[in-house]
Design an enzyme around this catalytic site. Structure first.
Site, PDB file in Angstrom:
ATOM      1  N   HIS A 105       0.837  -1.201   0.000  1.00  0.00           N
ATOM      2  CA  HIS A 105       0.000   0.000   0.000  1.00  0.00           C
ATOM      3  C   HIS A 105       0.873   1.253   0.000  1.00  0.00           C
ATOM      4  O   HIS A 105       1.193   1.826   1.040  1.00  0.00           O
ATOM      5  CB  HIS A 105      -0.896  -0.024   1.248  1.00  0.00           C
ATOM      6  CG  HIS A 105      -1.990   0.988   1.227  1.00  0.00           C
ATOM      7  ND1 HIS A 105      -3.224   0.752   1.792  1.00  0.00           N
ATOM      8  CD2 HIS A 105      -2.067   2.254   0.733  1.00  0.00           C
ATOM      9  CE1 HIS A 105      -4.005   1.813   1.657  1.00  0.00           C
ATOM     10  NE2 HIS A 105      -3.305   2.736   1.007  1.00  0.00           N
ATOM     11  N   HIS A 130       1.543   5.106  -2.071  1.00  0.00           N
ATOM     12  CA  HIS A 130       1.075   6.126  -3.012  1.00  0.00           C
ATOM     13  C   HIS A 130       2.309   6.793  -3.622  1.00  0.00           C
ATOM     14  O   HIS A 130       3.046   7.492  -2.938  1.00  0.00           O
ATOM     15  CB  HIS A 130       0.200   7.168  -2.307  1.00  0.00           C
ATOM     16  CG  HIS A 130      -1.065   6.601  -1.747  1.00  0.00           C
ATOM     17  ND1 HIS A 130      -2.227   6.495  -2.481  1.00  0.00           N
ATOM     18  CD2 HIS A 130      -1.342   6.095  -0.527  1.00  0.00           C
ATOM     19  CE1 HIS A 130      -3.179   5.956  -1.733  1.00  0.00           C
ATOM     20  NE2 HIS A 130      -2.664   5.691  -0.541  1.00  0.00           N
ATOM     21  N   ARG A 145       1.967   8.704  -6.470  1.00  0.00           N
ATOM     22  CA  ARG A 145       1.420   9.969  -7.009  1.00  0.00           C
ATOM     23  C   ARG A 145       1.604  10.183  -8.510  1.00  0.00           C
ATOM     24  O   ARG A 145       0.834  10.910  -9.127  1.00  0.00           O
ATOM     25  CB  ARG A 145       2.007  11.171  -6.268  1.00  0.00           C
ATOM     26  CG  ARG A 145       1.793  11.179  -4.759  1.00  0.00           C
ATOM     27  CD  ARG A 145       0.344  11.094  -4.363  1.00  0.00           C
ATOM     28  NE  ARG A 145       0.144  11.326  -2.921  1.00  0.00           N
ATOM     29  CZ  ARG A 145      -0.920  10.919  -2.257  1.00  0.00           C
ATOM     30  NH1 ARG A 145      -1.876  10.227  -2.876  1.00  0.00           N
ATOM     31  NH2 ARG A 145      -1.038  11.183  -0.976  1.00  0.00           N
ATOM     32  N   HIS A 204      -5.603  -0.643   5.699  1.00  0.00           N
ATOM     33  CA  HIS A 204      -5.395   0.163   6.913  1.00  0.00           C
ATOM     34  C   HIS A 204      -6.482  -0.002   7.989  1.00  0.00           C
ATOM     35  O   HIS A 204      -7.131   0.967   8.391  1.00  0.00           O
ATOM     36  CB  HIS A 204      -5.225   1.636   6.553  1.00  0.00           C
ATOM     37  CG  HIS A 204      -6.142   2.190   5.516  1.00  0.00           C
ATOM     38  ND1 HIS A 204      -7.511   2.023   5.532  1.00  0.00           N
ATOM     39  CD2 HIS A 204      -5.873   2.929   4.397  1.00  0.00           C
ATOM     40  CE1 HIS A 204      -8.045   2.622   4.505  1.00  0.00           C
ATOM     41  NE2 HIS A 204      -7.068   3.176   3.786  1.00  0.00           N
ATOM     42  N   ASN A 224      -6.281   9.311   7.043  1.00  0.00           N
ATOM     43  CA  ASN A 224      -7.491   8.538   6.746  1.00  0.00           C
ATOM     44  C   ASN A 224      -7.107   7.062   6.631  1.00  0.00           C
ATOM     45  O   ASN A 224      -6.318   6.696   5.758  1.00  0.00           O
ATOM     46  CB  ASN A 224      -8.093   9.021   5.421  1.00  0.00           C
ATOM     47  CG  ASN A 224      -9.355   8.280   5.028  1.00  0.00           C
ATOM     48  OD1 ASN A 224      -9.750   7.298   5.642  1.00  0.00           O
ATOM     49  ND2 ASN A 224     -10.004   8.748   3.966  1.00  0.00           N
ATOM     50  N   ASP A 256       0.851   2.676   3.772  1.00  0.00           N
ATOM     51  CA  ASP A 256      -0.053   3.736   3.301  1.00  0.00           C
ATOM     52  C   ASP A 256       0.728   5.039   3.147  1.00  0.00           C
ATOM     53  O   ASP A 256       0.253   6.126   3.492  1.00  0.00           O
ATOM     54  CB  ASP A 256      -1.250   3.925   4.235  1.00  0.00           C
ATOM     55  CG  ASP A 256      -2.358   4.777   3.626  1.00  0.00           C
ATOM     56  OD1 ASP A 256      -2.269   5.094   2.420  1.00  0.00           O
ATOM     57  OD2 ASP A 256      -3.311   5.148   4.343  1.00  0.00           O
TER      58      ASP A 256
END
Length: 428
Positions: A56, A58, A60, A230, A276, A303
């Site tokens: 997991h 990111h 971008r 998560h 989040n 995350d």
């Protein structure tokens, strides 16, 4: 030099051994190894782990290169001991077609700091209205097996069922961002005592738990695989534990920050703690640690969510949600799980390499440290303890919640198929 001799490393935290790498493969593991043609790395009792795998991340790119790029993100991954990361689909454009996932995949191949496996979107544009090109993404050069609308929940039960049915045909998995949107409108932090005192919109645990309960039942009905992103509450732990007891094919992840930080930190109004799902209570943190230890929660996933300075350096309500995590994840796990005696280093390898590679089907990763296996390895100075300084991060973003905090452990070396990507704590 194609041969490397790692001398005196504690493989998975065990007794010191020598590990000889020849090209891309581990040639030998044992005591007293020697090879006059090999470059010698003195491990001096450091812990040698299989290369870490993050299910997991990111990255971008494409679209938000001001936050991170595949290059900077994979450099951060190598710094943190990772040899493979799974890149989430919430890019611009969204990774909901074969073309976009292939672009991300090829960027990872070009930069070479770690393997990049794209995650495909479940729905077109992450809008939850129409299934994305799941089959085409799977059949593309990227070979996508994990699909997620992370950042948004697939809240429509019919859409979620269809996705589970579709990926079942090729053994894929749907990774759910469990957040009932109607229960979290205007939510800013965990719903509880602290949110009431601060007057911030509450994010109830049931918003996560209700989606997880629905999805494990859907997975059971369809006979498909579902993965919970998560996971953050004690109630979610109990639902996953119940589902596993029924034989439902569910896996779950926890982030390092949910293993360490609580909603009490929001009293500072520092947006670096806005994330989040939100930081929860001490009770939740302890339940998550126990669940990771007993296997109810399968893996640790970062995350890693980079944001540019201006998206975090503002008032709480306007700030973006998310934290960077690739470069600090292993240290946080050592602090919360190893130092506390909940996991040994073999357990860390299981939760941060073996199992995430298995869930995501990352070929060549999450393999034993033994002869004949790919030389994807991470060497960790577990005796080190120091203060986190984001100025030294390889990531393009600096939104870490650990700035100035003392944490244990430091990755000194990372090898990707026998090629050093990190040497003595410095990227090659």
């Amino acid at each position: 030099m194609s041969k490397i001799l790692i001398r005196g490393a504690k493989v998975l935290g065990g007794e010191p051994q020598d590990v000889l790498i020849d090209g891309e493969i581990i040639a030998q593991v044992g005591a007293g190894l020697s090879d006059e043609d090999a470059l010698v790395v003195e491990a001096d009792g450091k812990v040698l782990l299989p290369g870490l795998v993050d299910l997991h991340t990111h990255l971008r790119e494409p679209g938000r290169e001001d936050s991170e790029t595949v290059l900077t993100g994979t450099r951060a991954a190598a710094s943190g001991g990772y040899t493979a990361v799974f890149a989430m689909a919430n890019t611009f454009p969204v990774a909901d077609t074969a073309g976009v996932v292939e672009q991300v995949y090829r960027l990872g191949q070009e930069h070479g700091y770690c393997d990049v496996q794209p995650i495909g979107a479940v729905t077109v544009g992450l809008e939850g209205k129409k299934l994305a090109e799941l089959g085409a993404m799977h059949e593309s050069a990227a070979g996508v097996t994990v699909f997620s609308d992370d950042g948004k929940c697939v809240d429509d039960a019919v859409m979620m069922r269809r996705a589970l049915e579709y990926v079942k045909a090729f053994g894929g998995v749907v990774a759910q961002h469990a957040q009932e949107p109607r229960l979290t409108e205007g939510a800013q932090m965990n719903e509880g005592v602290v949110s009431a005192e601060l007057g911030l919109g509450g994010w109830p645990a049931v918003a996560e738990e209700s989606i997880i309960a629905r999805d494990v039942l859907l997975a059971e009905h369809v006979g498909s695989r579902v993965h919970i992103c998560h996971l953050s509450t004690a109630g979610s732990v109990e639902i996953v534990r119940w589902a596993k007891s029924r034989g439902i094919d569910v896996t779950a992840e926890v982030t390092p920050h949910h293993l360490l930080l609580t909603d009490e930190l929001v009293r500072t109004y520092n947006p670096v703690y806005k994330v989040n799902p939100p930081l929860r209570t001490e009770r939740d943190v302890l339940a998550l640690r126990e669940a990771l230890a007993d296997g109810t929660i399968d893996i640790v996933a970062t995350d890693h969510a980079p944001h540019p300075h201006e998206d975090k350096d503002c008032e709480w309500g306007a700030a973006a949600m998310g934290m960077v995590g690739l470069e600090t994840a292993l240290s946080v796990v050592q602090e919360t799980m190893v130092t506390t005696g909940l996991l040994d280093w073999a357990g860390v390898a299981d939760r941060m390499s073996f199992k995430p590679a298995k869930i995501g089907r990352a070929a060549g990763h999450g393999r034993p440290v033994s002869a004949g296996e790919p030389a994807n390895l991470t060497l960790v100075d577990t005796a080190y303890r120091g203060s986190v300084d984001p100025a030294g991060f390889a990531s393009r973003s600096r939104n870490t919640p650990y700035e100035g905090r003392e944490l244990p452990g430091r990755v000194t070396h990372t090898w990707l198929r026998g090629k050093a990507t990190l040497v003595d704590g410095k990227l090659t």
